[in-house]
Design an enzyme around this catalytic site. Structure first.
Site, PDB file in Angstrom:
ATOM      1  NE  ARG A 287      -2.631  -1.435   3.256  1.00  0.00           N
ATOM      2  CZ  ARG A 287      -2.617  -2.702   3.650  1.00  0.00           C
ATOM      3  NH1 ARG A 287      -3.158  -3.631   2.881  1.00  0.00           N
ATOM      4  NH2 ARG A 287      -2.088  -3.058   4.797  1.00  0.00           N
TER       5      ARG A 287
ATOM      6  CD  GLU B 289      -0.514 -10.534  17.928  1.00  0.00           C
ATOM      7  OE1 GLU B 289      -0.959  -9.998  16.890  1.00  0.00           O
ATOM      8  OE2 GLU B 289      -1.216 -10.883  18.877  1.00  0.00           O
TER       9      GLU B 289
END
Ligand code: AMP
Length: 176
Positions: free
Chosen positions: A64, A101
């Site tokens: 993006r 994570e």
């Protein structure tokens, strides 16, 4: 910057709850991109900030970041350098990994994408933890280029990305 810009851009974002997984509120930029007024407003606002700062290259982060960085480089009349996911760039690359994570991810840049001393703006759409942009900055520094500023459309301030990117200057149009 015109003080009405952040609210106008924010109004063009869409919150998508529980995407890509439960508990995440995803900031969807597609309505902003789909509206020529807000898309131009975002690019013109970045371009006004960097126009007189002798930028040699805009460094964009897959995927993006490409959407904002490519028109920004065009507006500034400077080059574009791509930072991509592993295996996408065809020539010799440097790689940097960063923690997610669960697990790690890697980004790559062509070894000749920047020249030593190039003044660059690094841009992505959203700063969350800052891990992606921190790895991107390490790639830029391996090529001995100078990070003038790190830019993003939006910043999730509660995740502390800005602190992680210190001492580099960070400029975002929307703070959430
Ligand atoms: P980070 O490395 O944690 O700063 O994550 C940055 C990347 O993940 C950016 O390229 C964003 O596009 C994307 N991202 C992370 N969290 C969100 C979110 N809540 N909404 C939209 N994009 C996000």
């Amino acid at each position: 910057m015109d003080p009405t810009v952040p609210a106008r851009l924010l109004a063009a974002l869409r919150d998508v709850v529980d995407f890509p997984k439960p508990g995440i509120v995803f900031k969807d930029i597609t309505p902003l991109l789909g509206d020529p007024t807000t898309f131009a407003l975002a690019i013109d606002t970045f371009a006004a900030r960097y126009r007189d700062r002798a930028i040699d290259r805009v460094v964009v982060v897959e995927s993006r970041g490409f959407l904002f960085g490519a028109p920004l480089a065009y507006a500034l009349g400077c080059g574009l350098a791509l930072v991509r996911k592993p295996g996408k760039l065809p020539a010799a690359t440097h790689a940097e990994s960063y923690d997610l994570e669960y697990g790690t991810d890697t980004l790559e840049i062509h070894t000749d994408a920047l020249r030593p001393g190039d003044r660059v703006v690094v841009i992505d759409d959203v700063i969350a933890t800052g891990g992606t942009l921190a790895a991107t900055v390490r790639l830029v520094e391996r090529l001995h280029a100078e990070v003038v500023e790190i830019a993003a459309l939006a910043e999730l301030t509660f995740l502390g990305g800005r602190a992680r990117l210190a001492p580099h200057a960070v400029h975002t149009l929307i703070q959430l």
